[in-house]
Enzyme design. Sequence first.
Site, mmCIF file in Angstrom:
data_model
loop_
_atom_site.group_PDB
_atom_site.id
_atom_site.type_symbol
_atom_site.label_atom_id
_atom_site.label_comp_id
_atom_site.label_asym_id
_atom_site.label_seq_id
_atom_site.Cartn_x
_atom_site.Cartn_y
_atom_site.Cartn_z
ATOM 1 N N ASP A 1 0.814 -1.215 0.000
ATOM 2 C CA ASP A 1 0.000 0.000 0.000
ATOM 3 C C ASP A 1 0.843 1.258 0.000
ATOM 4 O O ASP A 1 0.354 2.337 -0.325
ATOM 5 C CB ASP A 1 -0.846 0.039 1.283
ATOM 6 C CG ASP A 1 -2.086 -0.813 1.154
ATOM 7 O OD1 ASP A 1 -2.637 -0.889 0.053
ATOM 8 O OD2 ASP A 1 -2.494 -1.412 2.173
HETATM 9 C C1 GLC Z 1 -1.978 -4.445 4.913
HETATM 10 C C2 GLC Z 1 -3.174 -4.399 3.973
HETATM 11 C C3 GLC Z 1 -2.885 -5.172 2.710
HETATM 12 C C4 GLC Z 1 -1.585 -4.741 2.097
HETATM 13 C C5 GLC Z 1 -0.449 -4.830 3.101
HETATM 14 C C6 GLC Z 1 0.861 -4.305 2.566
HETATM 15 O O1 GLC Z 1 -1.819 -5.704 5.428
HETATM 16 O O2 GLC Z 1 -4.325 -4.910 4.595
HETATM 17 O O3 GLC Z 1 -3.937 -4.998 1.805
HETATM 18 O O4 GLC Z 1 -1.319 -5.546 0.983
HETATM 19 O O5 GLC Z 1 -0.782 -4.081 4.230
HETATM 20 O O6 GLC Z 1 0.854 -2.936 2.400
#
Ligand code: GLC
Length: 790
Positions: free
Chosen positions: A479
């Site tokens: 993210d």
């Molecule tokens: C969190 C989010 C997921 C994402 C991960 C890495 O676990 O829920 O969707 O892929 O972070 O950023």
Amino acid sequence: MKFGYFDPKNKEYVITNPKTPTSWVNYLGTADYCLIISNNASGYSFYKSPKLGRVTRFRFNSIPMDRPGRYVYIKDEKTKDFWSISWQPVAKSLESFKSICRHGLGYSIFESSYDSITSSLKIFVPIDKPIEIWEVRVKNESNEVKELSLFTYTEFCLWNSMLDMMDFQYILYTCRMGYNHEDEIIDYSIKLWSPYEPKAFFTCTNKKIESFDTDRDVFIGAYNDESRPEAIVQGKCFGSIAIGGNPCAATQVKFSLLPGQEEYIVFILGIGDAYKEGKEYKKLFADKENIQKEFEKVQNYWAERLSKLSCSTPNENMNLMINIWNQYQCHTTFNWSRSASFIEAGGRDGLGFRDSCQDILGVVHSIPQEVRKRLIELLKAQLSEGYAMHHFQPLTWTQGEHNIPPRDRIYSDDHLWLLISVPHYIKETGDFSILDEVVEYADEGSATVFEHLKAALEFSWNHRGKHGLLLGLAADWNDCINLRNGGESTWSTQLYFKALTEFIELCEYLGKTEDAEKYKQYRDEIRKALEEYTWDGEWFVRGYLASGKKLGSKESEQTKIFLNSQSWSVFSGAFVDEKGKTAMDSVKKYLATEHGCVKNWPAYVDYIIEVGAVTSFPPGLKENAAIFCHANTWVIIAEAILGRGEYAFEYYMSFLPANKNDIAEIYTAEPYVYSQFITGKEHPYYFGRARNPWLTGTATWAFTAATQYILGVRPHYKGLIIDPCIPSGWDGFEFERVFRGRKLSIKVSNPDHISKGVKKISVNGKEIVGNLIPVEMLDEENVVEVVMGK
Ligand code: GLC
């Protein structure tokens, strides 16, 4: 240092020292009503939606920590001393107060012993009723008669969780508490703008309520807190009725106990009207047998769900996690996505698209019908152009209404996860009919699921950048890597390679040669781009920034290597070769630690806008060089694919929660479930400390990595593949599994002490060729003997 232990026989984790470094919680309830409860009985409950249906309050991230909750206080009327059955909130000295919490599957039990009184509080939520049941037992272990008062207390939330935390000038004037005097039931109702009026009730089913309060501020008293409520100090509730203000349910029940005598008292809190549902449930649960029946249903529910897969390996902690806790966590993430925990305060309701796509992998063997429904919901959140809503709320779903993302909020990966989850579902169930089902798109039109999958592939094909790699868009799986404005993501491209491979395999199986050929061409092109632009000499770069600079390369300032682009080079199938091996060797060299692999190294220290939010965290936390557990599961898979069983297992062990039980003072989070991340080696103080437990994709992928890649039992369209990759020291292991309604007992022996390779498989005494057990061969019950060897 330990705070508790695993009790595999009762499938419980038992906390013997209540002063845990963080709240160690459990999830009770399954369908509409859910309760999250800590080892000190704190926590909250919600009905249907943690955002809009919040029933009881919790003050997140507050001081004192872990308040409020569901409290049962005992007051000795002679000495005027009082305590709570859970250690908190009264928190008597642990020298005189013995406390135990048992978190079980769908229930939690609190036991205490103080001043010759032993007591317990068991809380659970029936499978199909929106209520919680508190069973209290109090026993007099002294030689004299005890005159006791029991006080119960919980604080209501004003339904809309965000307003409840923010807008007091408004929300505090919506509640109308009342008391059904005839039946002795607290009546909670509020008027919001929602189309229906939320109502709840609280009562004791089998004893007279001596006094009650419904106004929190009266029960607790000014400048007091839950450890010393005014009503308990005074010895009687005040009969307050909150019309506006902060509603609560507090009651007092009185009894005396002869030496050795035990009292059993039941309280219920539920959704409904105190004059109707409250009355009915009170009557129903005045009968102990009815409570017992509900509890048995909860036990059967979990027993059934966990009965579809189990293993017996030489490693006890692996067995514990796979057979009980990892599966339990998988169901929890499937149920609640990322919306409700002690960390996720509930403002973000509904389903994360990519998260829910992944969450199904951990439960599809157990609840295939529910998974099918979930898949259809996810497909409805896909747009006709092929991409998906990053986040949506199926509870209040109407077509096209919710969260259609603006163009700059499209994620590079969301839609591609469908190409992992749909094939996975079909391989598990053999239900190809799902492909022909017509499902509407979130914006306009509808298409078969097969066409939905193609739309996803086409969207990514049409969103490639200068190097032919997928555009990073708002973000990829990470993210916090935000390669907007033309930046490209290696990882998304690797996911795309895997998605194409899955689709090609499916088309070939279905005899759709034209489709297979078309997507093979796509895949060849993608492979070429990966080959040409992502290899950095010792590892794969993570992508390209909008400026054209490489991300995660020897040439990069700050972070030079990322974990995902190494593990996925192999997992995607694109580089199961020397390059993949070298990349995984670099993981070992630069990223591996005793608690797992850090996500990138060295950590970012300064903010770089074109890399994204990952650069805003301090080194060692979250996406910036923490041991992000979710990403560690793919390292296990990559090593298993490469046949390096020692490495695969070592990585698996490095972040297995059960292995942290003895160093819980360092790890700090629950040792029975995975956390989102463990603080990385570059953090100056907290290396090894876990944060954000429970709602993480780690659950589903750790389960998949361990069962399908280490133990190597993997569904295929045609049957079940047996392809273990284990530590060579193992003599073998056993594995039980239900596959498409047939039971298999698989016994793997490893006489030559190798890591990978199957020499011989026999099914019900019949030897097969290769390592795929065709589904047609299976009887109702099957004995499978596997001999590893070259
Ligand atoms: C969190 C989010 C997921 C994402 C991960 C890495 O676990 O829920 O969707 O892929 O972070 O950023």
